[in-house]
Scaffold this active site. Structure first.
Site, PDB file in Angstrom:
ATOM      1  N   CYS A 124      42.817  38.325  57.976  1.00 32.09           N
ATOM      2  CA  CYS A 124      42.978  38.796  56.599  1.00 32.09           C
ATOM      3  C   CYS A 124      41.656  38.955  55.859  1.00 32.09           C
ATOM      4  O   CYS A 124      41.630  39.531  54.776  1.00 32.09           O
ATOM      5  CB  CYS A 124      43.880  37.840  55.823  1.00 32.09           C
ATOM      6  SG  CYS A 124      45.576  37.752  56.470  1.00 32.09           S
TER       7      CYS A 124
ATOM      8  N   HIS B  51      31.847  31.662  59.263  1.00 33.47           N
ATOM      9  CA  HIS B  51      32.710  31.642  60.448  1.00 33.47           C
ATOM     10  C   HIS B  51      32.718  30.232  61.030  1.00 33.47           C
ATOM     11  O   HIS B  51      31.669  29.701  61.393  1.00 33.47           O
ATOM     12  CB  HIS B  51      32.195  32.635  61.491  1.00 33.47           C
ATOM     13  CG  HIS B  51      33.247  33.104  62.460  1.00 33.47           C
ATOM     14  ND1 HIS B  51      34.034  32.232  63.190  1.00 33.47           N
ATOM     15  CD2 HIS B  51      33.645  34.354  62.808  1.00 33.47           C
ATOM     16  CE1 HIS B  51      34.865  32.931  63.938  1.00 33.47           C
ATOM     17  NE2 HIS B  51      34.653  34.216  63.732  1.00 33.47           N
TER      18      HIS B  51
ATOM     19  N   HIS C  48      35.585  38.135  36.822  1.00 37.46           N
ATOM     20  CA  HIS C  48      36.899  38.396  37.407  1.00 37.46           C
ATOM     21  C   HIS C  48      36.936  37.858  38.836  1.00 37.46           C
ATOM     22  O   HIS C  48      35.919  37.861  39.530  1.00 37.46           O
ATOM     23  CB  HIS C  48      37.214  39.899  37.407  1.00 37.46           C
ATOM     24  CG  HIS C  48      37.054  40.548  36.067  1.00 37.46           C
ATOM     25  ND1 HIS C  48      37.942  40.346  35.031  1.00 37.46           N
ATOM     26  CD2 HIS C  48      36.087  41.389  35.585  1.00 37.46           C
ATOM     27  CE1 HIS C  48      37.548  41.046  33.971  1.00 37.46           C
ATOM     28  NE2 HIS C  48      36.427  41.674  34.284  1.00 37.46           N
TER      29      HIS C  48
ATOM     30  N   HIS D 157      42.257  36.258  47.933  1.00 35.25           N
ATOM     31  CA  HIS D 157      43.273  36.762  48.862  1.00 35.25           C
ATOM     32  C   HIS D 157      44.637  36.140  48.589  1.00 35.25           C
ATOM     33  O   HIS D 157      44.790  34.920  48.559  1.00 35.25           O
ATOM     34  CB  HIS D 157      42.851  36.472  50.296  1.00 35.25           C
ATOM     35  CG  HIS D 157      43.919  36.730  51.316  1.00 35.25           C
ATOM     36  ND1 HIS D 157      44.629  37.913  51.376  1.00 35.25           N
ATOM     37  CD2 HIS D 157      44.407  35.944  52.317  1.00 35.25           C
ATOM     38  CE1 HIS D 157      45.498  37.850  52.366  1.00 35.25           C
ATOM     39  NE2 HIS D 157      45.383  36.671  52.949  1.00 35.25           N
TER      40      HIS D 157
ATOM     41  N   HIS E 268      53.323  38.638  44.169  1.00 39.74           N
ATOM     42  CA  HIS E 268      54.680  38.840  43.664  1.00 39.74           C
ATOM     43  C   HIS E 268      55.155  40.282  43.850  1.00 39.74           C
ATOM     44  O   HIS E 268      56.287  40.527  44.271  1.00 39.74           O
ATOM     45  CB  HIS E 268      54.737  38.462  42.182  1.00 39.74           C
ATOM     46  CG  HIS E 268      56.105  38.552  41.586  1.00 39.74           C
ATOM     47  ND1 HIS E 268      56.612  39.712  41.028  1.00 39.74           N
ATOM     48  CD2 HIS E 268      57.082  37.621  41.461  1.00 39.74           C
ATOM     49  CE1 HIS E 268      57.838  39.491  40.580  1.00 39.74           C
ATOM     50  NE2 HIS E 268      58.145  38.232  40.827  1.00 39.74           N
TER      51      HIS E 268
ATOM     52  N   ASN F 238      51.938  39.659  50.819  1.00 38.24           N
ATOM     53  CA  ASN F 238      50.653  39.498  51.491  1.00 38.24           C
ATOM     54  C   ASN F 238      50.391  40.748  52.315  1.00 38.24           C
ATOM     55  O   ASN F 238      50.998  40.951  53.368  1.00 38.24           O
ATOM     56  CB  ASN F 238      50.681  38.251  52.385  1.00 38.24           C
ATOM     57  CG  ASN F 238      49.349  37.971  53.055  1.00 38.24           C
ATOM     58  OD1 ASN F 238      48.501  38.842  53.164  1.00 38.24           O
ATOM     59  ND2 ASN F 238      49.169  36.749  53.518  1.00 38.24           N
TER      60      ASN F 238
END
Length: 528
Positions: free
Chosen positions: A260, A339, A424, A428, A457, A461
């Site tokens: 993702c 990572h 802002h 994710h 919402h 995802n």
């Protein structure tokens, strides 16, 4: 209690579940409950790991030293050519000029400017982006999800009950999008169905991007595509080039299995390619195929992705052309990638596998929150030196050095309030539980995570494209002003945590070409 055991207990949280009445046995008729003990995210603001802060400062110092050298170089040459006072007196007071000195000074000035501009890569501008919105006939409420899953005959009753329970606490609304084929009795995890969904979402996003930006597909010199699980041959990037008949010398890359957070990985690759290829345009496509990743077995850890992942795709246009200075919405400031794949637990946290019946699916470890938290913490502490004002950096560095030199066992050194560096946040939208934990540990306000919660919402995802739906939400709400700094934070399998920092070049006005355009008046919802 030892220190290790104490630290272990700080990562545990308890929750009372399954309140009810005992139906039978010696305690029949009495109230009962069970306590669930689970790991939670580590505290991001405590016990800073020095090696990750060091990475951030190393990057900052390397960049600063270039400027220092370039400023010092002409000063040294002036000293070599003659005394500074005498040079200025000749130029300003007497009005007499030594031709050799003036020519040499001009040459040094031109040489310094040339080296400076050549040693610093051109800025990367985000011209615009598009987020695909599927047709309304693919909307599926939570109740319809369970009923259609039951009618498909692919799940037993226990699996349906489990998915229904996950959906109720997922933070996902009743207007997310799922391909119709996944709820049919036929097998949907085929290359044919994967390509159909890819064509729908990717071409839909790119068509909108080309129209919004007024460019032709042949104008694009760099194409980066990331899709985690669906990796056909020919690749998705080749499919795009064939569909739009792009030019033959285009630099195309197809990223797979990156999770993702692959949207920022693709952004990092596109940035490097733009630095090596001036006067160019780059497109980054981020998506995931729901059909190809659908799981129809009974393994609960593999059923969880069914409840969260939904259709979505983003297409982003970047440029390093000087003429796009006024046209761009944002300028890219920083990318920080972390990572943790060297650790076995992190490596196995999220993985694609097969169950005992050889059904393919993606399993998620129960340690997802803990492992993800450590990766996010490492990423944040690396990012802090790059975004904080110099005064805050100095105080933080001195405090951290003091703790490591004189108080090695103390946990009193905190990460400074890095939230002041951003206007802002686009975190994710993995799940409600993850967002709850991140908000609590990062001490974010409800407004800071509003875009993430509302994206979860409304669209679910959508994997690597979710951070762009969140930015579209901020633009639709007319919250992005000139000079605002935006932070995109993504995380996923590997385990990886990646950040991108943007600066708004102008006030971004809301437009009708936005996935939130017709439903924005209903958001934010109170209880997503």
């Amino acid at each position: 209690m030892t220190r290790e055991r104490a630290e272990e207990h700080t990562l545990l949280s308890t929750e009372i579940v399954n309140r009810g009445i005992e139906p039978s046995g010696p305690n029949a008729g009495s109230r009962s409950f069970s306590v669930r003990v689970r790991r939670r995210l580590p505290d991001y603001l405590q016990s800073v790991n020095f090696k990750y802060v060091n990475l951030g400062y190393r990057c900052l110092i390397n960049h600063a030293m270039k400027t220092i050298y370039l400023v010092a170089f002409p000063l040294l040459l002036v000293i070599v050519f003659g005394a500074r006072d005498e040079l200025w007196r000749k130029i300003w007071d007497e009005g007499s000029y030594d031709v050799a000195t003036v020519v040499a000074s001009l040459a040094v000035f031109v040489f310094t400017l040339t080296v400076y501009f050549l040693s610093n890569p051109r800025p990367i501008y985000l011209i615009d982006f598009a987020c695909f919105r599927p047709p309304d006939d693919l909307k599926l409420s939570k109740e319809e999800f369970v009923e259609r899953a039951r009618s498909s005959g692919k799940f037993d009753e226990e699996s349906l009950i489990f998915q229904s329970r996950i959906l109720k606490s997922s933070g996902i609304g009743d207007e997310t999008y799922i391909p119709k084929v996944v709820m049919s009795p036929e097998n949907c995890t085929t290359m044919t169905e994967g390509r159909k969904e890819a064509a729908m979402v990717i071409f839909g996003a790119l068509d909108e991007l080309f129209e919004k930006c007024g460019i032709r597909p042949k104008d694009v010199g760099i194409l980066v595509v990331n899709c985690n699980l669906f990796n056909p041959t020919p690749s998705i990037s080749a499919m795009i080039i064939n569909h739009y008949k792009m030019r033959g010398n285009i630099l195309s890359y197809n990223l797979g299995g990156m999770g993702c957070s692959a949207g920022i990985i693709g952004l990092d690759l596109a940035r490097d390619l733009l630095h090596a290829n001036p006067n160019n345009l780059a497109i980054i496509v981020s998506t995931e195929m729901v059909t190809f990743s659908w799981y129809t077995g009974t393994e609960r850890s593999m059923l969880i992705p069914n409840c969260f992942f939904r259709m979505g795709c983003s297409a982003v246009l970047l440029s390093n052309r000087l003429r796009d200075f006024r046209r761009g919405k944002y300028v890219l400031e920083h990318i920080v990638r972390t990572h943790k794949g060297g650790d076995d637990r992190s490596f196995r946290c999220v993985s694609q596998d097969e169950d005992e019946q050889r059904n393919k699916g993606t399993s998620m470890s129960r340690e997802f929150l803990e492992i993800g938290g450590h990766a996010i913490k490492a990423n944040i502490t690396t990012l802090v030196p790059l975004v904080l004002p110099f005064s805050k950096q100095l105080i933080f560095l001195v405090t951290l050095a003091w703790r490591h030199l004189f108080l090695p066992k103390s946990n009193s050194s905190n990460v400074p309030d890095y939230k002041l560096a951003f206007d802002h946040f686009c975190v994710h939208a993995a799940s409600k539980t993850v967002l709850d934990e991140i908000q609590a540990n990062m001490e974010l306000s409800d407004e800071n995570v509003e875009a993430s919660r509302m994206t979860l919402h409304r669209f679910g995802n959508t994997s690597s494209s979710s951070i762009w739906y969140e930015l579209a939400y901020l633009e639709a709400k007319d919250r992005v002003r000139r000079g605002d700094r935006l932070w995109q934070l993504a995380f996923g399998s590997g385990f990886k945590s990646n950040s991108a920092v943007w600066r708004a070049k102008r006030h971004v006005n809301p437009t009708s070409r936005n996935p939130w355009a017709d439903c924005l008046h209903r958001y934010p919802v109170r209880s997503p």
